[in-house]
Scaffold this motif. Structure first.
Motif, PDB file in Angstrom:
ATOM      1  N   ARG A  19       0.848  -1.190   0.000  1.00 18.91           N
ATOM      2  CA  ARG A  19       0.000   0.000   0.000  1.00 18.91           C
ATOM      3  C   ARG A  19       0.881   1.237   0.000  1.00 18.91           C
ATOM      4  NH1 ARG A  19      -4.919  -2.010   4.101  1.00 18.91           N
ATOM      5  NH2 ARG A  19      -5.300  -3.961   2.940  1.00 18.91           N
ATOM      6  N   VAL A  20       0.674   2.079  -1.006  1.00 16.62           N
ATOM      7  CA  VAL A  20       1.495   3.267  -1.202  1.00 16.62           C
ATOM      8  C   VAL A  20       0.620   4.508  -1.116  1.00 16.62           C
ATOM      9  CG1 VAL A  20       2.861   4.559  -2.882  1.00 16.62           C
ATOM     10  CG2 VAL A  20       3.262   2.113  -2.571  1.00 16.62           C
ATOM     11  N   GLY A  21       0.963   5.426  -0.234  1.00 16.65           N
ATOM     12  CA  GLY A  21       0.237   6.676  -0.106  1.00 16.65           C
ATOM     13  C   GLY A  21       0.774   7.735  -1.058  1.00 16.65           C
ATOM     14  N   ILE A  22      -0.125   8.557  -1.577  1.00 16.15           N
ATOM     15  CA  ILE A  22       0.241   9.683  -2.431  1.00 16.15           C
ATOM     16  C   ILE A  22      -0.471  10.909  -1.885  1.00 16.15           C
ATOM     17  CG2 ILE A  22       0.243  10.658  -4.757  1.00 16.15           C
ATOM     18  CD1 ILE A  22       0.152   7.828  -5.858  1.00 16.15           C
ATOM     19  N   LYS A  30      -1.413  15.018  -8.058  1.00 12.33           N
ATOM     20  CA  LYS A  30      -1.491  13.660  -7.508  1.00 12.33           C
ATOM     21  C   LYS A  30      -2.277  12.720  -8.429  1.00 12.33           C
ATOM     22  CE  LYS A  30      -3.385  15.055  -3.683  1.00 12.33           C
ATOM     23  NZ  LYS A  30      -3.410  16.522  -3.980  1.00 12.33           N
ATOM     24  N   GLU A 115      -4.568   7.792  -2.509  1.00  8.76           N
ATOM     25  CA  GLU A 115      -4.359   9.230  -2.728  1.00  8.76           C
ATOM     26  C   GLU A 115      -5.122  10.037  -1.690  1.00  8.76           C
ATOM     27  OE1 GLU A 115      -5.399  12.721  -6.006  1.00  8.76           O
ATOM     28  OE2 GLU A 115      -6.256  10.717  -6.205  1.00  8.76           O
ATOM     29  N   SER A 116      -4.437  10.958  -1.054  1.00  5.04           N
ATOM     30  CA  SER A 116      -5.103  11.834  -0.098  1.00  5.04           C
ATOM     31  C   SER A 116      -5.456  13.144  -0.766  1.00  5.04           C
ATOM     32  CB  SER A 116      -4.209  12.105   1.116  1.00  5.04           C
ATOM     33  OG  SER A 116      -3.112  12.932   0.773  1.00  5.04           O
ATOM     34  N   PHE A 125       1.147  10.227   6.331  1.00  4.88           N
ATOM     35  CA  PHE A 125       0.370   8.993   6.355  1.00  4.88           C
ATOM     36  C   PHE A 125       0.726   8.145   7.567  1.00  4.88           C
ATOM     37  CE2 PHE A 125      -0.207  10.101   1.964  1.00  4.88           C
ATOM     38  CZ  PHE A 125      -1.386   9.504   1.561  1.00  4.88           C
ATOM     39  N   VAL A 130      -0.329   2.640   5.301  1.00  8.84           N
ATOM     40  CA  VAL A 130       0.528   2.420   4.128  1.00  8.84           C
ATOM     41  C   VAL A 130       1.877   1.835   4.547  1.00  8.84           C
ATOM     42  CG1 VAL A 130      -0.581   4.269   2.821  1.00  8.84           C
ATOM     43  CG2 VAL A 130       1.493   4.762   4.151  1.00  8.84           C
ATOM     44  N   TRP A 132       4.541   2.678   2.564  1.00  8.14           N
ATOM     45  CA  TRP A 132       5.498   3.603   1.946  1.00  8.14           C
ATOM     46  C   TRP A 132       4.672   4.729   1.347  1.00  8.14           C
ATOM     47  CZ3 TRP A 132       6.934   5.484  -2.931  1.00  8.14           C
ATOM     48  CH2 TRP A 132       8.297   5.702  -3.177  1.00  8.14           C
ATOM     49  N   TRP A 133       5.187   5.956   1.384  1.00  9.24           N
ATOM     50  CA  TRP A 133       4.360   7.032   0.831  1.00  9.24           C
ATOM     51  C   TRP A 133       5.211   8.126   0.213  1.00  9.24           C
ATOM     52  CZ3 TRP A 133       3.996  12.013   3.351  1.00  9.24           C
ATOM     53  CH2 TRP A 133       4.637  12.085   4.599  1.00  9.24           C
ATOM     54  N   CYS A 156       8.210  12.063   4.124  1.00 13.48           N
ATOM     55  CA  CYS A 156       7.816  11.094   3.098  1.00 13.48           C
ATOM     56  C   CYS A 156       9.002  10.248   2.652  1.00 13.48           C
ATOM     57  CB  CYS A 156       7.198  11.818   1.909  1.00 13.48           C
ATOM     58  SG  CYS A 156       8.313  12.918   1.019  1.00 13.48           S
TER      59      CYS A 156
END
Length: 215
Positions: A19-22, A30, A115-116, A125, A130, A132-133, A156
């Motif tokens: 799970r990757v945060g953006i 984004k 995506e936030s 995050f 997540v 990794w972000w 980040c």
């Protein structure tokens, strides 16, 4: 675009899809970045899904569903309702539930992008959400952003400086902006991108694959 420096691997806290945060300010690019990442991962045979966050709409999710780049059922929307930080940091329950549901519906999914929406420089995050972000800023937002030392920029795993092509048109000294970002982040990686022209996308995919998918 150059990915600057190496980053240390972060152990996943769960079994299943990475799970990757953006995150990043409104208008930084984004969703445009996700639109470039989707086909780039697909070209490598990596199965993905997406969770988008908006305050009271599903605008970003609908944009991706209409794009033709991904099965619309693989895009889920979360409405934050108030402060967007809450659902990715203080109480990420809604996003965790959305990601879990996507994994149940698509057991073969290998990567979920989260995506936030509607965030500012304080966006970070939770690592309960997540693995990794990345944090996305853009040159049109001002070359002083790296010097403001926002938690998003500092904490980040990857800082993305987008819309690099606009630098000469908005009076931004891009080399100085990059130098300021390096000074703020030390040896943590930085990427320069132009999502419209697909510049820098493959390097980001390489980094995510190396750090999360093929360790």
């Amino acid at each position: 675009m150059n990915v600057q420096a190496k980053i240390g691997s972060q152990e996943k806290s769960r079994v299943g899809a990475a799970r990757v945060g953006i995150g990043g300010p409104v208008g930084s690019g984004k969703t445009a970045l996700i639109e470039r990442l989707i086909p780039a991962f697909a070209a490598r045979g990596i199965s993905i899904a997406v969770v988008t966050n908006d305050l009271v709409t599903a605008e970003d999710a609908e944009r991706l569903r209409r794009s033709g780049l991904i099965d619309p059922k693989r895009v889920m929307a979360v409405e934050a309702g108030a402060c967007p930080h809450t659902v990715i940091r203080e109480d990420p329950t809604l996003n965790i539930a959305a990601a879990d549901e996507l994994e149940m519906i698509f057991p073969n999914v290998e990567l979920i992008l989260i995506e936030s929406g509607g965030d500012n420089l304080a966006s970070t995050f939770s690592l309960d959400l997540v693995d990794w972000w990345m944090f996305v800023i853009d040159v049109a937002g001002g070359d002083d952003i790296p010097r403001k030392n926002g938690p998003g920029v500092l904490k980040c795993d990857l800082l993305v400086i987008n819309k690099k092509d606009l630098a000469p048109h908005v009076g931004v000294d891009l080399p100085q902006m990059l130098a300021d970002a390096r000074n703020a982040r030390g040896d943590k990686p930085i990427a320069l991108t132009n999502c419209r022209a697909r510049e820098g996308i493959e390097e980001i995919v390489d980094l995510i694959a190396k750090q999360l998918l093929f360790r």
